[in-house]
Scaffold this active site. Structure first.
Site, PDB file in Angstrom:
ATOM      1  CE  LYS A 198       0.743   1.253   4.365  1.00  0.00           C
ATOM      2  NZ  LYS A 198       0.885   2.480   5.104  1.00  0.00           N
ATOM      3  NE  ARG A 266       6.968  10.722   7.045  1.00  0.00           N
ATOM      4  CZ  ARG A 266       7.756   9.995   7.829  1.00  0.00           C
ATOM      5  NH1 ARG A 266       8.912  10.474   8.216  1.00  0.00           N
ATOM      6  NH2 ARG A 266       7.389   8.800   8.219  1.00  0.00           N
TER       7      ARG A 266
END
Lengths: 347, 347
Positions: A198, A266
């Site tokens: 993922k 991030r």
């Protein structure tokens, strides 16, 4: 009451101290050499500097790494709380210290590619690094769960995986709470692979966020393009799951984890910067050089897939988004989503 | 140059006039009796009142429903552009008028449950309503695509499905563009079921949006709980796909479509209102009585699943989120996510 020794005092391990202590168990939170300040401050004030929360007022004791022996003494279970960049440190320094009868649960997400193109999970990597003849029950946590929300008691659903269902049930009893929901699976490869991938694909989907924002970052959000990349991500993740030997049902964990990762942090930020047209180096420097797990896992996965394609085992054209992300990260390519290569004909 | 007759001048059909006319084809946009004002205004000004866009300046001709015969005369293909609430109107009034050699492509998303608990797609429903002995190629569009973004030329990836791959390829040639990406599939049940079900589950995931917002709507967003419901949605959608006879690979279209639906529009809004604690009736009246396709498809799917469970064919406990959504909509239940019932043990 059980005693759990958490090695690594990062955000996720520290957040896990909430359900465990609320269940009446004791947590010994051991900082790695990088966590020295976190432990110092938490010991004095109970405040966790990067999780930005007061840790549970009762049931948590703090240890610096030099106190690891005392922290492990009498523990009923150990939690590995390092990030993927601390895996080798953990394998070299902590694994040898854990007694054989004490099961380990790891929060580290990621995989490692081997020379032959195959990829292995961290539990399998840890097992391969055990001192000769040593046996240890190595289990792991996968699934969509950000540490802040866990610490705040928001509902989160995760999967614990490992070889022995009885040990998994024991861990579930220690950790489950009215807000922390735990499924169990003995398909370690499937769970770990889904949740590692993922990170690759959250970066891929986030490219569309940046493309919509445009070079100056002011464009409005579009969702059709994100949804298209989300669907393509699911397709490639399913293929990779099967390739690596996990059951494709684990796409459930991967999908939820992909969904949550696209929203925060991030990985979305770097994907969006790249989508806006930043070079990889410029995007990384915008993030002040923070090293990203998504970059590491994308690089490893692409390297594995390219090797397997060279051997004729798979077809690179089944992974156009992965290869494009890798070309952006590692080969200086500009973002140019290969939309047409996503099209399929299914008869 | 081909001539395409679009019956139904809603947002999606009208947005599809962009790629088609840009490909040099002609669109005849026919309003239903409900589209009278849309056609009137568009004919005079080129502006589409609900899509809120100028339609293509060249290549679109406008027709009121009384002019349907002229609109169909010489057409190479027909597009059904009605919403699921117009399906019976289309079947009764338009299907009999379409010549056998003219293929139909439908944008309507949804399914219908039958007395025996089985569910059928709209292409199959249309086929069942054809005058006796009449044959018609009935195809459909699935996948994540909002009409505004399509009209604006944003990248969108969809699937055209139907029994005959040659006809699908013909449709693809008419519609595909640098921003409208089309996969083809002869698995009509799989594609249609996946994209219909996303409406059910977008409502389910949106409950978590409202739970985080809280009763006064000011709470901050949480994503772990949305991700948990997203994962559970994927699991139930996969089970439903298999149950209805579609290939589970179509979860790819369902996932992308679920992703985009959670972000926008009325389904998210009603799910969030319910999550905040509004009763179903109060939530509906906040939306000013707009009838929602997600409510219809959730009700139909739950009714089907309950019937099949009564017959012993399936186990209701495999669909806890669907049943909870149905209980909220149709049985006055308050939102109380059955988290524990999502937990599984896979050995």
């Amino acid at each position: 009451m059980s005693i759990l020794t958490f090695v690594g005092a990062g955000q996720m391990a520290s957040a896990l101290s909430f359900p465990v202590t609320q269940n009446g168990h004791q947590v010994r939170l051991v900082g790695t050499p990088l966590d020295r300040d976190i432990i110092d401050v938490a010991r004095k004030t109970g405040f966790h500097a990067t999780l930005k929360r007061q840790l549970p007022p009762k049931g948590v004791k703090y240890y610096q790494i030099e106190e690891i022996t005392a922290a492990l003494d009498g523990a009923d279970a150990v939690l590995c709380g390092v990030s993927s960049f601390g895996v080798d440190w953990f394998a070299d320094n902590i694994l040898p210290l854990i007694p054989e009868n004490i099961p380990l649960l790891s929060v580290t997400k990621g995989m490692i590619d081997l020379e032959d193109g195959s990829m292995i999970t961290y539990p399998h990597y840890f097992a391969s690094k055990l001192p000769q003849g040593k046996k240890l029950s190595i289990n792991a946590i996968g699934g969509p769960c950000t540490s802040y929300e866990l610490a705040d008691g928001d509902h989160s659903a995760v999967a614990f995986c490992g070889d022995d269902i009885e040990i998994l049930r024991m861990f579930k009893q220690l950790f489950e709470s009215p807000y922390y929901h735990i499924s169990l699976s003995t398909d370690v490869i499937g769970v770990e692979c889904a949740v590692a991938l993922k990170n690759v694909y959250a970066l891929g989907v986030s490219l569309a966020v940046g493309l919509a924002q445009g070079p100056d970052g002011t464009g409005i959000q579009h969702f059709n393009s994100q949804a298209a990349l989300f669907g393509q991500s699911m397709k490639e993740m399913k293929n990779l799951l099967l390739l690596m030997g996990g059951h494709e049902d684990n796409i459930i964990y991967g999908a939820g984890d992909l969904y949550v990762t696209i929203f925060g942090g991030r990985t979305r930020k770097i994907g969006a910067l790249l989508g806006r047209g930043f070079s990889f180096d410029d995007a990384i420097s915008e993030l002040e050089g923070v090293t990203l797990e998504s970059i590491v896992i994308a690089t490893r996965t692409a390297r594995s897939v390219r090797r397997l394609a060279e051997k004729g085992i798979i077809d690179l054209s089944d992974f156009p988004l992965l290869i494009h992300v890798d070309n952006i990260i590692n080969n200086g390519a500009a973002v140019d989503i290969p939309w047409k290569s996503f099209e399929t004909e299914k008869i």
